[in-house]
Design a protein around this motif. Structure first.
Motif, PDB file in Angstrom:
ATOM      1  N   SER A 195       6.546   5.278  25.878  1.00  0.00           N
ATOM      2  CA  SER A 195       7.165   6.595  25.917  1.00  0.00           C
ATOM      3  C   SER A 195       6.605   7.439  24.799  1.00  0.00           C
ATOM      4  N   ALA A 196       6.633   8.742  24.996  1.00  0.00           N
ATOM      5  CA  ALA A 196       6.108   9.657  23.974  1.00  0.00           C
ATOM      6  C   ALA A 196       6.888   9.526  22.689  1.00  0.00           C
ATOM      7  N   SER A 197       8.216   9.309  22.816  1.00  0.00           N
ATOM      8  CA  SER A 197       9.034   9.221  21.600  1.00  0.00           C
ATOM      9  C   SER A 197       8.667   7.991  20.791  1.00  0.00           C
ATOM     10  N   ALA A 198       8.402   6.865  21.465  1.00  0.00           N
ATOM     11  CA  ALA A 198       7.995   5.656  20.740  1.00  0.00           C
ATOM     12  C   ALA A 198       6.664   5.876  20.047  1.00  0.00           C
ATOM     13  N   GLY A 199       5.718   6.530  20.756  1.00  0.00           N
ATOM     14  CA  GLY A 199       4.425   6.791  20.149  1.00  0.00           C
ATOM     15  C   GLY A 199       4.536   7.676  18.923  1.00  0.00           C
ATOM     16  N   THR A 200       5.365   8.699  19.006  1.00  0.00           N
ATOM     17  CA  THR A 200       5.573   9.593  17.861  1.00  0.00           C
ATOM     18  C   THR A 200       6.204   8.849  16.701  1.00  0.00           C
ATOM     19  N   PHE A 201       7.173   8.004  17.020  1.00  0.00           N
ATOM     20  CA  PHE A 201       7.836   7.222  15.977  1.00  0.00           C
ATOM     21  C   PHE A 201       6.833   6.374  15.213  1.00  0.00           C
ATOM     22  N   LEU A 202       6.007   5.624  15.936  1.00  0.00           N
ATOM     23  CA  LEU A 202       5.067   4.719  15.296  1.00  0.00           C
ATOM     24  C   LEU A 202       3.977   5.455  14.535  1.00  0.00           C
ATOM     25  N   ALA A 203       3.670   6.678  14.971  1.00  0.00           N
ATOM     26  CA  ALA A 203       2.624   7.456  14.297  1.00  0.00           C
ATOM     27  C   ALA A 203       3.095   8.060  12.985  1.00  0.00           C
ATOM     28  N   THR A 204       4.375   7.991  12.720  1.00  0.00           N
ATOM     29  CA  THR A 204       4.915   8.641  11.512  1.00  0.00           C
ATOM     30  C   THR A 204       5.611   7.623  10.606  1.00  0.00           C
ATOM     31  N   ARG A 205       5.039   6.430  10.523  1.00  0.00           N
ATOM     32  CA  ARG A 205       5.703   5.374   9.771  1.00  0.00           C
ATOM     33  C   ARG A 205       5.238   5.278   8.321  1.00  0.00           C
ATOM     34  N   THR A 206       4.414   6.180   7.863  1.00  0.00           N
ATOM     35  CA  THR A 206       3.969   6.145   6.470  1.00  0.00           C
ATOM     36  C   THR A 206       5.075   6.665   5.560  1.00  0.00           C
ATOM     37  N   PRO A 207       5.491   5.890   4.537  1.00  0.00           N
ATOM     38  CA  PRO A 207       6.564   6.334   3.629  1.00  0.00           C
ATOM     39  C   PRO A 207       6.009   7.281   2.550  1.00  0.00           C
ATOM     40  N   GLU A 208       5.746   8.515   2.931  1.00  0.00           N
ATOM     41  CA  GLU A 208       5.070   9.455   2.034  1.00  0.00           C
ATOM     42  C   GLU A 208       5.770   9.601   0.694  1.00  0.00           C
ATOM     43  N   ARG A 209       7.093   9.656   0.701  1.00  0.00           N
ATOM     44  CA  ARG A 209       7.814   9.852  -0.558  1.00  0.00           C
ATOM     45  C   ARG A 209       7.573   8.692  -1.525  1.00  0.00           C
ATOM     46  N   ALA A 210       7.573   7.483  -0.997  1.00  0.00           N
ATOM     47  CA  ALA A 210       7.372   6.304  -1.845  1.00  0.00           C
ATOM     48  C   ALA A 210       5.936   6.198  -2.346  1.00  0.00           C
ATOM     49  N   LEU A 211       5.001   6.833  -1.661  1.00  0.00           N
ATOM     50  CA  LEU A 211       3.601   6.793  -2.064  1.00  0.00           C
ATOM     51  C   LEU A 211       3.182   8.002  -2.892  1.00  0.00           C
ATOM     52  N   SER A 212       4.084   8.970  -3.051  1.00  0.00           N
ATOM     53  CA  SER A 212       3.725  10.209  -3.760  1.00  0.00           C
ATOM     54  C   SER A 212       3.294   9.984  -5.212  1.00  0.00           C
ATOM     55  N   PRO A 213       3.794   8.958  -5.932  1.00  0.00           N
ATOM     56  CA  PRO A 213       3.288   8.757  -7.300  1.00  0.00           C
ATOM     57  C   PRO A 213       1.782   8.565  -7.379  1.00  0.00           C
ATOM     58  N   TRP A 214       1.164   8.041  -6.326  1.00  0.00           N
ATOM     59  CA  TRP A 214      -0.293   7.915  -6.326  1.00  0.00           C
ATOM     60  C   TRP A 214      -0.950   9.296  -6.315  1.00  0.00           C
ATOM     61  N   GLU A 215      -0.362  10.210  -5.556  1.00  0.00           N
ATOM     62  CA  GLU A 215      -0.910  11.565  -5.497  1.00  0.00           C
ATOM     63  C   GLU A 215      -0.633  12.331  -6.788  1.00  0.00           C
ATOM     64  N   ASP A 216       0.469  11.991  -7.454  1.00  0.00           N
ATOM     65  CA  ASP A 216       0.866  12.708  -8.665  1.00  0.00           C
ATOM     66  C   ASP A 216       0.166  12.193  -9.916  1.00  0.00           C
ATOM     67  N   ALA A 217      -0.498  11.043  -9.828  1.00  0.00           N
ATOM     68  CA  ALA A 217      -1.126  10.455 -11.012  1.00  0.00           C
ATOM     69  C   ALA A 217      -2.127  11.426 -11.631  1.00  0.00           C
ATOM     70  N   GLY A 218      -1.975  11.633 -12.940  1.00  0.00           N
ATOM     71  CA  GLY A 218      -2.873  12.517 -13.667  1.00  0.00           C
ATOM     72  C   GLY A 218      -2.481  13.975 -13.641  1.00  0.00           C
ATOM     73  N   ASP A 219      -1.416  14.309 -12.940  1.00  0.00           N
ATOM     74  CA  ASP A 219      -1.017  15.722 -12.786  1.00  0.00           C
ATOM     75  C   ASP A 219       0.008  16.123 -13.845  1.00  0.00           C
ATOM     76  N   TYR A 220      -0.291  15.802 -15.106  1.00  0.00           N
ATOM     77  CA  TYR A 220       0.635  16.081 -16.214  1.00  0.00           C
ATOM     78  C   TYR A 220      -0.172  16.570 -17.410  1.00  0.00           C
ATOM     79  N   GLU A 221       0.348  17.571 -18.112  1.00  0.00           N
ATOM     80  CA  GLU A 221      -0.333  18.087 -19.301  1.00  0.00           C
ATOM     81  C   GLU A 221      -0.098  17.205 -20.518  1.00  0.00           C
ATOM     82  N   ASP A 222       1.135  16.719 -20.691  1.00  0.00           N
ATOM     83  CA  ASP A 222       1.447  15.848 -21.816  1.00  0.00           C
ATOM     84  C   ASP A 222       0.584  14.588 -21.707  1.00  0.00           C
ATOM     85  N   PRO A 223      -0.224  14.257 -22.724  1.00  0.00           N
ATOM     86  CA  PRO A 223      -1.114  13.097 -22.612  1.00  0.00           C
ATOM     87  C   PRO A 223      -0.372  11.788 -22.379  1.00  0.00           C
ATOM     88  N   ARG A 224       0.859  11.682 -22.867  1.00  0.00           N
ATOM     89  CA  ARG A 224       1.641  10.470 -22.625  1.00  0.00           C
ATOM     90  C   ARG A 224       1.981  10.347 -21.149  1.00  0.00           C
TER      91      ARG A 224
END
Length: 368
Positions: A21-50
């Motif tokens: 079904s289209a709904s099952a296909g859409t469900f499986l295509a959106t299974r990436t937990p973007e919020r939990a992976l966002s720290p990888w994208e945010d790495a280095g995006d800080y002015e404070d050297p610490r």
């Protein structure tokens, strides 16, 4: 244990068939937990050297992905590193040895990342004694860029079958500063059996198994809500969840189809191992454990640079009663008398694997 017709939709030719079904296909295509992976994208995006350095450090490997670090910012460019004592593994790591190895990985990745801004990390362990903070860190100007820093974002712990291609001796030689590289087929076969037997022991020790199962995050929603522990996500695994094959209850039941499928997958993975690397220390003080973690992190970056995959297989090194025989065997094979084997890893050529979920940096700062 037989499967119902609905559950048997599952496994055909090693793949998954989900309701067409289209709904099952859409469900499986959106299974990436973007919020939990966002720290990888945010790495280095800080002015404070610490914060810059720490945003990379929290990507470090650590046992069961417990992420046992908390940071207290202090004056200037300094901070204190604390251990989050709520993130221990009392059944499989009763003396917190593995947790401190993980903290060592965090410290080294922080130092490597700081070098990207030409900062040098001055580190003092246990500045207030053994029961206080883990480290006091001061970032100083004038450091050189660590050549391993370019591999931070590609570093992984590869929990997949490796190719049968041997690890070339010239590459193995580059890893000798980090540990004992094991290429000979006889010892590799012995270690395959040891790591398999130790894994089975953990799976058949209920309290040890339950500790892991309690930390499993099933599917995108659970992973996003708690981006630590053992993430079970992606279209394949979520298809098994939809079919009712992969459940938390089933992972605690050795008779369940989901448990047995996991046993099969893990055995195939361990069997597909052409080489190992072990890491020992002369002592087993907290400072030794942290030093081992720092060395392991550099090894992981080095293997990444060389195009190799690395996967820690530490069950035989765990210090609880049921594991004693395997622990003794590991030390007999891998260590000199009096030494402690801190880490054992599979080594070879593996596939590219996804990033591991992490808590955002802001949740790890005590006074941010």
């Amino acid at each position: 244990m037989s499967l119902s017709r609905r559950k048997t939709l599952a496994l055909i030719g090693g793949g998954i068939v989900v309701a067409a079904s289209a709904s099952a296909g859409t469900f499986l295509a959106t299974r990436t937990p973007e919020r939990a992976l966002s720290p990888w994208e945010d790495a280095g995006d800080y002015e404070d050297p610490r914060l810059f350095a720490l945003s990379y450090a929290l990507l470090a490997p650590n046992p069961h992905n417990r992420q046992p670090w908390l940071v207290e910012l202090t004056e200037g460019t300094s901070f204190l590193l604390h251990r989050d004592k709520t993130r221990s593994l009392p059944h499989t790591d009763p003396y917190q040895r593995q947790i401190f190895v993980g903290l060592g990985c965090f410290i080294e990745l922080m130092a490597v990342a700081a070098s990207l801004q030409k900062k040098r990390a001055e580190i003092k362990l246990f500045p207030e004694g053994p029961d206080g903070p883990i480290a006091f860190v001061q970032l100083q100007d004038g450091g050189a860029t660590d050549p391993l820093s370019e591999h931070i974002m590609n570093r992984r712990s590869c929990k997949e079958p490796f190719e049968t291609t041997p690890v070339p001796k010239n590459l193995a030689q580059k890893l000798v500063p980090y540990g004992q590289v094991i290429l000979d087929s006889e010892t590799v076969a012995v270690l395959k059996e040891l790591t398999w037997d130790a894994w089975l022991t953990e799976m058949n020790t209920h309290r040890a198994l339950k500790e892991s199962v309690d930390l499993m995050r099933f599917g995108k929603s659970e992973i996003n809500a708690n981006p630590d522990g053992i993430d079970l996500g992606g279209p394949f695994l979520e298809s098994l969840m939809l079919a009712g094959i992969l459940t938390r209850e089933g992972q605690l039941d050795p008779a369940s189809s989901g448990f047995q499928e996991g046993v099969k997958i893990y055995r195939e993975m361990l069997a597909a191992t052409p080489a190992y690397i072990s890491m020992t220390t002369e002592g087993n003080a907290r400072s030794d454990q942290i030093a081992a973690g720092r060395r392991w992190l550099r090894l992981n970056l080095e293997t990444t640079a060389l195009g190799l995959a690395l996967h820690p297989v530490s069950q035989a090194l765990q210090e609880y009663e049921e594991m004693k025989t395997h622990y003794a065997d590991a030390h007999r094979i891998l260590a000199n008398p009096g030494e402690t084997v801190q880490m054992l890893g599979r080594l070879g050529y593996g596939p590219t694997i996804p990033r591991t979920p992490r808590w955002p940096l802001e949740t790890r700062i005590l006074n941010g």
